[in-house]
Design a protein around this motif. Sequence first.
Motif, mmCIF file in Angstrom:
data_model
loop_
_atom_site.group_PDB
_atom_site.id
_atom_site.type_symbol
_atom_site.label_atom_id
_atom_site.label_comp_id
_atom_site.label_asym_id
_atom_site.label_seq_id
_atom_site.Cartn_x
_atom_site.Cartn_y
_atom_site.Cartn_z
ATOM 1 N N MET A 115 0.815 -0.924 0.337
ATOM 2 C CA MET A 115 0.183 0.013 0.062
ATOM 3 C C MET A 115 0.927 1.286 -0.053
ATOM 4 S SD MET A 115 -3.115 -1.149 0.106
ATOM 5 C CE MET A 115 -4.139 0.082 0.388
ATOM 6 N N PHE A 119 -1.220 4.760 4.235
ATOM 7 C CA PHE A 119 -1.670 3.671 4.841
ATOM 8 C C PHE A 119 -0.522 2.705 5.446
ATOM 9 C CE2 PHE A 119 -5.124 4.012 1.887
ATOM 10 C CZ PHE A 119 -6.268 3.440 2.282
ATOM 11 N N GLU A 123 -1.584 -4.277 3.234
ATOM 12 C CA GLU A 123 -3.087 -4.705 3.052
ATOM 13 C C GLU A 123 -3.097 -6.445 3.112
ATOM 14 O OE1 GLU A 123 -6.773 -3.157 1.159
ATOM 15 O OE2 GLU A 123 -6.000 -4.527 0.029
ATOM 16 N N LYS A 125 -5.465 -9.833 2.740
ATOM 17 C CA LYS A 125 -6.712 -10.271 2.462
ATOM 18 C C LYS A 125 -6.716 -11.762 2.462
ATOM 19 C CE LYS A 125 -8.087 -6.740 -1.175
ATOM 20 N NZ LYS A 125 -8.487 -6.403 -2.512
ATOM 21 N N VAL A 130 -10.696 -7.908 3.149
ATOM 22 C CA VAL A 130 -9.776 -7.206 3.953
ATOM 23 C C VAL A 130 -9.853 -7.797 5.125
ATOM 24 C CG1 VAL A 130 -8.520 -5.051 4.499
ATOM 25 C CG2 VAL A 130 -9.402 -5.329 2.275
ATOM 26 N N TYR A 133 -4.259 -4.908 8.204
ATOM 27 C CA TYR A 133 -3.004 -4.200 7.811
ATOM 28 C C TYR A 133 -2.080 -4.402 8.614
ATOM 29 C CZ TYR A 133 -6.410 -1.670 4.470
ATOM 30 O OH TYR A 133 -7.083 -1.333 3.715
ATOM 31 N N LEU A 186 -9.423 3.131 9.674
ATOM 32 C CA LEU A 186 -9.260 1.805 9.514
ATOM 33 C C LEU A 186 -9.818 1.086 10.652
ATOM 34 C CD1 LEU A 186 -5.606 1.323 8.003
ATOM 35 C CD2 LEU A 186 -8.029 1.272 6.795
ATOM 36 N N VAL A 193 -5.059 -3.495 12.501
ATOM 37 C CA VAL A 193 -3.826 -3.001 12.138
ATOM 38 C C VAL A 193 -2.705 -3.458 13.116
ATOM 39 C CG1 VAL A 193 -2.382 -1.108 11.502
ATOM 40 C CG2 VAL A 193 -4.735 -1.009 11.160
#
Length: 265
Positions: A115, A119, A123, A125, A130, A133, A186, A193
Amino acid sequence: MMNEDIALYKELIAFCNSHQAEIETKFTETLDYSELNEKCYEEMFFKCRNIEAPLPVKHFKEIIPGLAEAYSVNIPKYLTPRNRYNKGMDIQKGDWYEKGLKLFLSTKGIEVTKMGFPFPDFEVKIGGRVVGYYELKYIEAPFVLASTKMKETYPYNSTRYDYEASLTLDTGRKMDEQRAKIERDLLPQGIPVHFLWWYDCFHIKGLFAMSAQDVFNYHDNLSGDVWTRAAREGDFIKKQIRTKIYPPLLNMITFSEYINLLIAQ
């Protein structure tokens, strides 16, 4: 029975060692893991998780065969000032670990995408959704003077030591702007995160994670930065951040716990 996280880390480094050409063609970075590393992980990290005060290095030297000798051999080279800074090589090395982890996670059905700032760097997934992070930091040099130089020892009221106080983060503008992005966009969506550290020291090796909330809380409980690194030549070629904090290793989650957290999202 081998600790689950030790087994997972061994799987990671075996993967990286056998996929060198996919990770980088310009140089190789061979990783290792010894019986000493395994014993250090068990005694210095796993058995001390969430302890009220870190145990002194002297204690571990007395119970882990070979650790005293490893300190004698390795510590002197880290006490020699690194006067020059090779930004290009540091970036290439950091990229190696980032790509190695990304490729390994893909074998677990976890897709990682780079990213752009502000950010977090990556990221994550699973199944196209998602789930998180992360920022990844590679650490191989211990903060050997931690026990004498760290005056701010939160979350402890006692001395901190290199084995648990070496997982550094730069502070300053980047952290401030990333924090604003994380807290505004986020976390309100329920997207976790984390800051990840790939710790490849002569004693402890492994991947460790701390949530952004816990990192920011740690920083907020300090009166300022824990450490300001001495200036070196390369800093004047390309401006480098020298202010540091050192979140406590003993309060972090393990590699397998982090992966399970992602899967559970």
